[in-house]
Design an enzyme around this catalytic site. Structure first.
Site, PDB file in Angstrom:
ATOM      1  N   ASP A  13      42.273  -9.041  32.626  1.00 20.78           N
ATOM      2  CA  ASP A  13      41.007  -9.449  32.011  1.00 20.78           C
ATOM      3  C   ASP A  13      40.626 -10.852  32.484  1.00 20.78           C
ATOM      4  O   ASP A  13      40.193 -11.699  31.694  1.00 20.78           O
ATOM      5  CB  ASP A  13      41.111  -9.409  30.476  1.00 20.78           C
ATOM      6  CG  ASP A  13      39.742  -9.466  29.796  1.00 20.78           C
ATOM      7  OD1 ASP A  13      38.730  -9.159  30.460  1.00 20.78           O
ATOM      8  OD2 ASP A  13      39.686  -9.831  28.611  1.00 20.78           O
ATOM      9  N   VAL A  69      35.992 -24.235  17.661  1.00 20.30           N
ATOM     10  CA  VAL A  69      35.462 -24.592  18.980  1.00 20.30           C
ATOM     11  C   VAL A  69      35.091 -23.368  19.814  1.00 20.30           C
ATOM     12  O   VAL A  69      34.611 -23.522  20.935  1.00 20.30           O
ATOM     13  CB  VAL A  69      36.483 -25.446  19.757  1.00 20.30           C
ATOM     14  CG1 VAL A  69      36.698 -26.782  19.061  1.00 20.30           C
ATOM     15  CG2 VAL A  69      37.818 -24.702  19.916  1.00 20.30           C
ATOM     16  N   GLY A  70      35.289 -22.189  19.288  1.00 18.50           N
ATOM     17  CA  GLY A  70      34.927 -20.993  20.043  1.00 18.50           C
ATOM     18  C   GLY A  70      35.096 -19.729  19.225  1.00 18.50           C
ATOM     19  O   GLY A  70      35.900 -19.683  18.294  1.00 18.50           O
ATOM     20  N   GLY A 116      34.915 -15.206  19.706  1.00 14.53           N
ATOM     21  CA  GLY A 116      34.871 -14.062  20.616  1.00 14.53           C
ATOM     22  C   GLY A 116      35.208 -12.801  19.877  1.00 14.53           C
ATOM     23  O   GLY A 116      35.361 -12.801  18.660  1.00 14.53           O
ATOM     24  N   ARG A 117      35.355 -11.712  20.625  1.00 13.80           N
ATOM     25  CA  ARG A 117      35.655 -10.436  19.977  1.00 13.80           C
ATOM     26  C   ARG A 117      37.057 -10.435  19.369  1.00 13.80           C
ATOM     27  O   ARG A 117      37.365  -9.647  18.483  1.00 13.80           O
ATOM     28  CB  ARG A 117      35.522  -9.298  20.982  1.00 13.80           C
ATOM     29  CG  ARG A 117      36.464  -9.390  22.163  1.00 13.80           C
ATOM     30  CD  ARG A 117      36.191  -8.258  23.144  1.00 13.80           C
ATOM     31  NE  ARG A 117      37.003  -8.407  24.345  1.00 13.80           N
ATOM     32  CZ  ARG A 117      36.893  -7.614  25.401  1.00 13.80           C
ATOM     33  NH1 ARG A 117      36.027  -6.633  25.378  1.00 13.80           N
ATOM     34  NH2 ARG A 117      37.653  -7.801  26.464  1.00 13.80           N
ATOM     35  N   LYS A 156      44.351 -20.205  18.128  1.00 15.19           N
ATOM     36  CA  LYS A 156      43.583 -18.976  18.318  1.00 15.19           C
ATOM     37  C   LYS A 156      43.909 -18.038  17.164  1.00 15.19           C
ATOM     38  O   LYS A 156      45.054 -17.596  17.009  1.00 15.19           O
ATOM     39  CB  LYS A 156      43.952 -18.334  19.657  1.00 15.19           C
ATOM     40  CG  LYS A 156      43.095 -17.148  20.066  1.00 15.19           C
ATOM     41  CD  LYS A 156      43.496 -16.690  21.471  1.00 15.19           C
ATOM     42  CE  LYS A 156      42.680 -15.494  21.928  1.00 15.19           C
ATOM     43  NZ  LYS A 156      43.090 -15.031  23.281  1.00 15.19           N
TER      44      LYS A 156
END
Length: 496
Positions: free
Chosen positions: A323, A201-202, A204-205, A222
């Site tokens: 962040d 679903v996602g 990123g770095r 994750k």
């Protein structure tokens, strides 16, 4: 033959010495010319000769030129003398040193002086490196495998046998490790082993986020890339040691280092929110004033909970996110937000005055960096400095939210902060020029000022963007202001 030649030479020397009527001493003698194993001469001598690695020794007496003969000390021949009766009887006293190995004592000492300390330093260095490595491994394993008491075993069985709703039940009971965040450690590993990954679903770095299913319930997994192991380790460390349970902080379930497809994967398992990140939500959704305020208020509530230190045995240190951005904030089904991604977080406790900044080389997102970070003037030894950078970033997130709020039928398309001032993937220098040199901030559409709530939010944003960090609002002050705005929205007749 050589032994005979030496004997002839010594006999000649002895004969020559006996021709002088000088004072003589009686010496032990083993030459053929000696009578009764003795002889008389000026001095007594012992000699040695090396032949094919073997030592041949002789003793007798000498006459003239004793200084020259007694000083003989060559590689294969040596003579030692003495001047008292029968003083050469025990020749080993004089020749013991001569039969040792030929390596010079000074060279051996020099080699020992160099090699021994060098080897010692190498051994000590290897032991220190091994100790540091074992300490790091022990710390990591402790996070993953530690459990506090035998009660964890019952919880593990309960987790594996229960049906739907077990995650909520376990998290709500007093069965956590004391962190008030995730499940007990043994249960964490049980959950991780039983999750079925359904869809990505996602990305990123850091890696990927998958929707997984455990006992019929959705969870978010994750999966960190191997190059971002420090972020995984930092999030695991914070979630497992800090009281973080809060409705506006992403709910943590478990962390595990697991092996799949012949490779090691780093998992962080959390609650799943189908609306995804605030960044994704704002792209596809327009807001009314009420939802806008709800999103903004829930984010600042989560940030206040991070920033505040809770004292006591069940307390928590103060935490700065470092962040904060719309991609690291998730939207729940009730349209409240929760803050995620604590891989760069720093912790501080007033009692010990210890600032724990972790060991992660990754930096924050350039687009959301405060001026003091971009011009490298931030006080890295002061925890308040990190909280103030969170406030700058919160102001940018608030700007993203109000732009998607409808006012009199007008609404802006979603755009990231500084979209009209820097490239889509800005460099550090791009952001430094705009934020530090030009001192620009995102533009606020004029039509938003026709709404009282959005006008108040615009004022908050500007007070988050002061270039002097100490003059920015605190998270608690923003929370109180937004709470008043919420009350005025619910009760429009009351003053806010």
């Amino acid at each position: 033959m050589l032994q005979g030649a030496i004997g002839s030479f010594l006999l000649a020397v002895l004969t020559f010495a006996q021709s002088f009527p000088e004072e003589k001493v009686t010496c032990a003698c083993d030459l053929e010319s000696c009578n009764n194993h003795t002889c008389q001469g000026k001095v007594c001598f012992v000699s040695k000769n090396l032949d094919s690695g073997k030592v041949f020794k002789k003793k007798g007496c000498l006459g003239k030129d004793t200084q020259l003969q007694c000083s003989s000390s060559e590689k294969e021949y040596a003579t030692r003398c003495c001047n008292s009766n029968m003083c050469n009887e025990n020749m080993n006293i004089f020749l013991e040193a001569e039969v040792q190995p030929e390596t010079p004592t000074s060279l051996k000492n020099l080699l020992l002086m160099i090699l021994v300390p060098l080897l010692a330093f190498l051994v000590i260095g290897m032991l220190l490196a091994l100790s540091c490595w074992k300490l790091a491994q022990h710390r990591r394993r402790r996070l993953l495998f530690q459990h506090n008491n035998l009660g964890d075993t019952d919880l593990m069985l309960k987790a594996s046998m229960a049906g739907d709703g077990v995650l909520e039940d376990l998290l709500n009971e007093d069965c956590t490790t004391g962190s008030g965040s995730g499940l007990p450690f043994l249960v964490q590993r049980t959950v991780a082993r039983q999750i079925a990954l359904v869809e990505c679903v996602g990305k990123g770095r850091y890696g990927e986020v998958w929707r997984g299913v455990w006992h019929g319930e959705n969870v978010a997994v994750k999966i960190f890339s191997s190059r971002d192991e420090q972020s995984w380790f930092r999030e695991t460390e914070i979630y497992n040691t800090v009281l973080l349970r809060h409705e506006n902080i992403l709910g943590f379930i478990a962390s595990d280092m697991t092996s799949r497809n012949s490779s090691t994967q780093l998992w962080l398992i959390t609650h799943y929110h189908e609306n995804g990140s605030l960044y994704d939500y704002l792209q596809r959704t327009v807001l009314d004033t009420e939802i806008c305020l709800r999103l903004a208020y829930s984010i600042i509530c989560g940030l206040v909970h991070l920033h505040v230190e809770i004292f006591g045995t069940q307390g928590k240190p103060a935490i700065a996110h470092r962040d904060l951005k719309s991609r690291n904030i998730l939207v729940k089904a009730n349209r409240q937000c929760c803050i995620a991604d604590l891989g760069l977080a720093v912790m501080h406790s007033q009692g010990s005055d210890y600032l724990d900044i972790g060991n992660n080389p990754r930096v924050g997102t350039k687009r959301y960096m405060a001026p003091e970070v971009l011009d490298e003037q931030i006080r890295t030894d002061c925890f308040e400095s990190y909280k103030q950078t969170d406030i700058w970033a919160y102001g940018l997130v608030l700007w993203e939210i109000i732009r998607r709020t409808v006012v009199n039928g007008l609404v802006e398309d979603y755009r990231p902060p500084f979209f009209d001032m820097v490239p889509s993937d800005p460099s550090f220098e791009d952001m430094k020029k705009v934020v530090c040199t030009d001192q620009q901030t995102p533009r606020i559409p004029n039509y938003l000022y026709s709404d009282l709530i959005l006008t108040a939010l615009a004022k908050i944003m500007k007070e988050c963007w002061y270039h002097n960090p100490s003059t920015r609002l605190t998270a608690l002050r923003i929370k109180k202001t937004l709470k008043k705005l919420s009350s005025s929205l619910e009760n429009p007749k009351q003053d806010c």
